[in-house]
Scaffold this motif. Sequence first.
Motif, PDB file in Angstrom:
ATOM      1  N   GLY A 150      68.122 -63.546  74.838  1.00 31.53           N
ATOM      2  CA  GLY A 150      67.608 -63.212  73.519  1.00 31.53           C
ATOM      3  C   GLY A 150      68.688 -62.837  72.529  1.00 31.53           C
ATOM      4  O   GLY A 150      68.428 -62.225  71.495  1.00 31.53           O
ATOM      5  N   LYS A 187      69.272 -67.982  61.676  1.00 34.43           N
ATOM      6  CA  LYS A 187      68.117 -67.118  61.408  1.00 34.43           C
ATOM      7  C   LYS A 187      67.010 -67.911  60.707  1.00 34.43           C
ATOM      8  O   LYS A 187      65.828 -67.781  61.036  1.00 34.43           O
ATOM      9  CB  LYS A 187      68.551 -65.927  60.552  1.00 34.43           C
ATOM     10  CG  LYS A 187      67.486 -64.841  60.513  1.00 34.43           C
ATOM     11  CD  LYS A 187      67.901 -63.648  59.701  1.00 34.43           C
ATOM     12  CE  LYS A 187      66.781 -62.617  59.774  1.00 34.43           C
ATOM     13  NZ  LYS A 187      67.030 -61.517  58.858  1.00 34.43           N
ATOM     14  N   HIS A 215      62.212 -65.837  73.461  1.00 32.07           N
ATOM     15  CA  HIS A 215      61.077 -66.760  73.571  1.00 32.07           C
ATOM     16  C   HIS A 215      61.456 -68.166  73.142  1.00 32.07           C
ATOM     17  O   HIS A 215      61.100 -69.154  73.791  1.00 32.07           O
ATOM     18  CB  HIS A 215      59.897 -66.271  72.712  1.00 32.07           C
ATOM     19  CG  HIS A 215      59.306 -64.998  73.235  1.00 32.07           C
ATOM     20  ND1 HIS A 215      58.653 -64.096  72.424  1.00 32.07           N
ATOM     21  CD2 HIS A 215      59.291 -64.468  74.478  1.00 32.07           C
ATOM     22  CE1 HIS A 215      58.262 -63.075  73.163  1.00 32.07           C
ATOM     23  NE2 HIS A 215      58.640 -63.275  74.412  1.00 32.07           N
ATOM     24  N   HIS A 216      62.192 -68.219  72.037  1.00 30.55           N
ATOM     25  CA  HIS A 216      62.633 -69.517  71.518  1.00 30.55           C
ATOM     26  C   HIS A 216      63.473 -70.249  72.556  1.00 30.55           C
ATOM     27  O   HIS A 216      63.300 -71.452  72.793  1.00 30.55           O
ATOM     28  CB  HIS A 216      63.426 -69.311  70.222  1.00 30.55           C
ATOM     29  CG  HIS A 216      63.701 -70.579  69.470  1.00 30.55           C
ATOM     30  ND1 HIS A 216      64.809 -71.362  69.734  1.00 30.55           N
ATOM     31  CD2 HIS A 216      63.018 -71.205  68.480  1.00 30.55           C
ATOM     32  CE1 HIS A 216      64.805 -72.407  68.925  1.00 30.55           C
ATOM     33  NE2 HIS A 216      63.717 -72.341  68.151  1.00 30.55           N
ATOM     34  N   ILE A 240      69.895 -58.935  64.889  1.00 28.26           N
ATOM     35  CA  ILE A 240      69.709 -58.542  66.298  1.00 28.26           C
ATOM     36  C   ILE A 240      70.743 -57.483  66.654  1.00 28.26           C
ATOM     37  O   ILE A 240      71.676 -57.232  65.881  1.00 28.26           O
ATOM     38  CB  ILE A 240      69.826 -59.746  67.274  1.00 28.26           C
ATOM     39  CG1 ILE A 240      71.243 -60.355  67.228  1.00 28.26           C
ATOM     40  CG2 ILE A 240      68.758 -60.787  66.954  1.00 28.26           C
ATOM     41  CD1 ILE A 240      71.463 -61.441  68.269  1.00 28.26           C
ATOM     42  N   THR A 270      72.066 -69.769  70.612  1.00 29.78           N
ATOM     43  CA  THR A 270      71.160 -68.756  71.160  1.00 29.78           C
ATOM     44  C   THR A 270      71.429 -68.634  72.657  1.00 29.78           C
ATOM     45  O   THR A 270      71.918 -69.569  73.295  1.00 29.78           O
ATOM     46  CB  THR A 270      69.691 -69.150  70.947  1.00 29.78           C
ATOM     47  OG1 THR A 270      69.487 -70.465  71.495  1.00 29.78           O
ATOM     48  CG2 THR A 270      69.332 -69.152  69.479  1.00 29.78           C
ATOM     49  N   ASP A 288      61.293 -64.779  68.136  1.00 28.52           N
ATOM     50  CA  ASP A 288      62.123 -63.993  69.041  1.00 28.52           C
ATOM     51  C   ASP A 288      63.074 -64.959  69.762  1.00 28.52           C
ATOM     52  O   ASP A 288      62.638 -66.000  70.267  1.00 28.52           O
ATOM     53  CB  ASP A 288      61.210 -63.270  70.046  1.00 28.52           C
ATOM     54  CG  ASP A 288      62.016 -62.585  71.122  1.00 28.52           C
ATOM     55  OD1 ASP A 288      62.478 -61.465  70.862  1.00 28.52           O
ATOM     56  OD2 ASP A 288      62.203 -63.193  72.206  1.00 28.52           O
TER      57      ASP A 288
END
Lengths: 709, 160
Positions: A454, A525, A535-536, A483, A450, A532
């Motif tokens: 985002g 996923k 945020h993660h 995404i 990640t 999100d």
Amino acid sequence: MSITTEKELKFVGKSVLRKEGIDKVTGRAQYIDDVKTPGALYGKTLRSKIACGRIKSISFGGNIPWNEFTIVDARDVPYNRVMLIESDQPVLCDGVVLHKEEPILLIAHEDAGLVEEALRAITVEYEKEPGVFEIGQGKVLKQYDIEEGDWQKEFANAEVVFEGEYRTGAQEHVYIETNGFIAQWDGDNITVHGSHQCPYYVHKALKYAFKLQDHQVNVVQMTTGGGFGGKEDFPSVVAIHAALLARKARRPVRLIYDRAEDMASSTKRHPSLSRVRTACTKDGVLRAIEFNFYIDGGAYVTLSPVVLSRGILHSFGPYKWPAAKLHAQCYFTNSPPYGAFRGFGAPQSIFAIEAHMTALADHLGMDPAELRRKNFIHRGDAMPTGQIVEETPNMEALMDRALELSDYKRKRGAWKRGSGKGIGLSTFMHGTGFTGSGEVYLASRVGIATTRNGGAEVRVSSTEIGQGTETVFAQIAAEALGIDVAKVSFRRPETKVVPNSGPTVASRTCSIVGRLVQRAAEKMKQRLAGADIGHHYAEHGEAYEEVEYVPRPGLVWDDNTYKGSAYGAFSWSVNVVEVDVDPVTAMPKVHTLTSTVDIGTIINPVLAYGQVEGGIAQAIGWSTCENVVLKEGLMENHHLTNYVIPTAADAAKIVVEFMPNPYSEGAFGAKGVGELPMDGPGPAIVSAINDAINARFTHIPLMPEEMLK
Amino acid sequence: MKQSISFTLNGKSVTIEAHPMQPLLYALRDDADAVGTKYGCGEGECGACTVILNDELVMSCLVPAVQAEGARVETIEGLADANELHAVQQAFLESGGAQCGICTPGMIMAGVHHLRHPERAPGGVPEALEGNLCRCTGYTRIFTAMKRAKEILSANGTAP
């Protein structure tokens, strides 16, 4: 299996713009020669002028300040071998020379001009020995034998037995960017930046040559200006050489080849000789094939065993044979080692089987398309390897469509044999990914992380070399993660950072590695469970997931008997070629080449068309103008002034139509694409030329001067 | 002996110290810090080093640096402005005209020159780009890109 229909997909199947495209069209993309290295030395390689013998003495003459030079020879190499499949090839000659242009010494200096001058001031005296330059004369490098059914009985009882001999020439890759590396040591750790396809091959070679641990070696890929197989194994040699100079000089070293050195010393496509004998009924039902396949491997093993393997495993074409006897041999010669080139042996054997099928049709008085139609392989049929075809190779549909698009029937009727206009066809397949158990041994791994913005970053050692790796992986990851494709980035391959997703070869990147990208993204996923990513990331930092290749159940290959499922899937294609031959100069012009293609799901249409069209153009070159003139094993015409590849003015009209038949184990149903288009044009072109000038040529390249005879 | 050579590079005045007979390619790459122009063969065969010199298309590996004295030199670096690609660059990006990208700077310069002076290549795009080798595309997508570039230019009403 997660095959979804195209309608549900947001990015897969779309011509998403090439990720690194803006850098390429603005000239900002950094290739190895664009990297600034203050304080670096310029390296050069002294090479053998003889093909076989011993080095008696080396003398350093001329008005050269030799004490300012870094000079490396075999004694400076901790383990003087280039590690690949075998370890027979020395990094630098240690007294014995086995081919022209074999590296003997390395020199470096901060003045690039002086290095050139110094190279000319070194004299090597040799004790020459006779070399071997023909297939069949030297030692056997590798051999495979495959038998299926009672072929002897089939030949004994056959209504028609037909045989022929077919030859294909060497071919130079002519990637427009030459080979190059920059090496720099930091204590006992080596970092190399360079132009290459397979970072972990270079990593392994450096590790062995310098007796290092994994973590001491870092291989970084720069933007790479074409590979086509030519930057699969050869770059390992360049990287070790640069690292040797850098170690001795204690300075960074640039080792970047000029065109002539690159063309003379680097690998080429293996020249081949095939003897094909077939048994069939009077009305053209095939009963047995005997295929004897011989290739020239050059002076060292390098990748030749695998090239030979892929060659023989494509020798029987997309046809059903009740019985077969397949025999393949690769020979050592005193040529520079031959290596990987798009298709990897398959274009050579497919040339033979397809030229043979057309000749057999003539012999039987049948249309070449109808002879093929009678014998196409179908789902449930066995190949001579014993592999049961589990997919639906819709060769009839591919051929019907190609004949229709090209108006084959009308033209074949209207263009009389010898009229100067000719039409030819070929029908063929290409296996996706490594042969047999190869993918299991590779155990490829793919990572996905990640990112703060985002999005996600794909981490693989699969390289972008023009074919669109960054873009298709971003599409696959974006689709699986749900995404935007703009939020997926691609980590520059660097062995310190990216997991080993295997080499960028064998039409495996989009289909097989892409499938791993898909699985890694799906795993991510699941882990995110709807959160999100931005945020993660803010809360937990980078999340990283990695997956490893798992073979499909039932996909079994026996390396001892050379039987089993050679490939998880095949891509299938039909070519129709139309040529005009100039009545005065005999210059052939391939004016239209129609290709129907099943490569499974199309991940990115513009990129897929680009792969097929580009491969076809290389095959047209190999067949009609790219004549590697060998003298004592060396490519004598190692300049672009005398080795001619197709220009824009020669470009054929290439008509491509995809007829996708998704593969359950490929990324969103994708199969291999890169090599398939190299396989078909050769035999179709020769057949069209034979038709146009009423001849029976059985080799490529087919040069106009031969046609005038 | 090195000497001062002054010219306009993409609209900016530059002065470099270079051997007068050194190929312009290396003067650009090594001395003018313009590495967008690529080496491909050094023999004028591949066109990777193509630049525009006083409105003429040249292979910079064959042109002595001294010939740039007082001249206007245009390279790939000068085509795009800060926010926007040149129509030919945009078209190559959209149409798949660039794959590995190493021939692209030279190919795009030849394409731009052709759109400025179509009369110099009566045979059209294939003739205009004949001096630029591409090993990836088979040229099909490059031809598409050139068509697309013309469309972009005429839609924007701008000159190449």
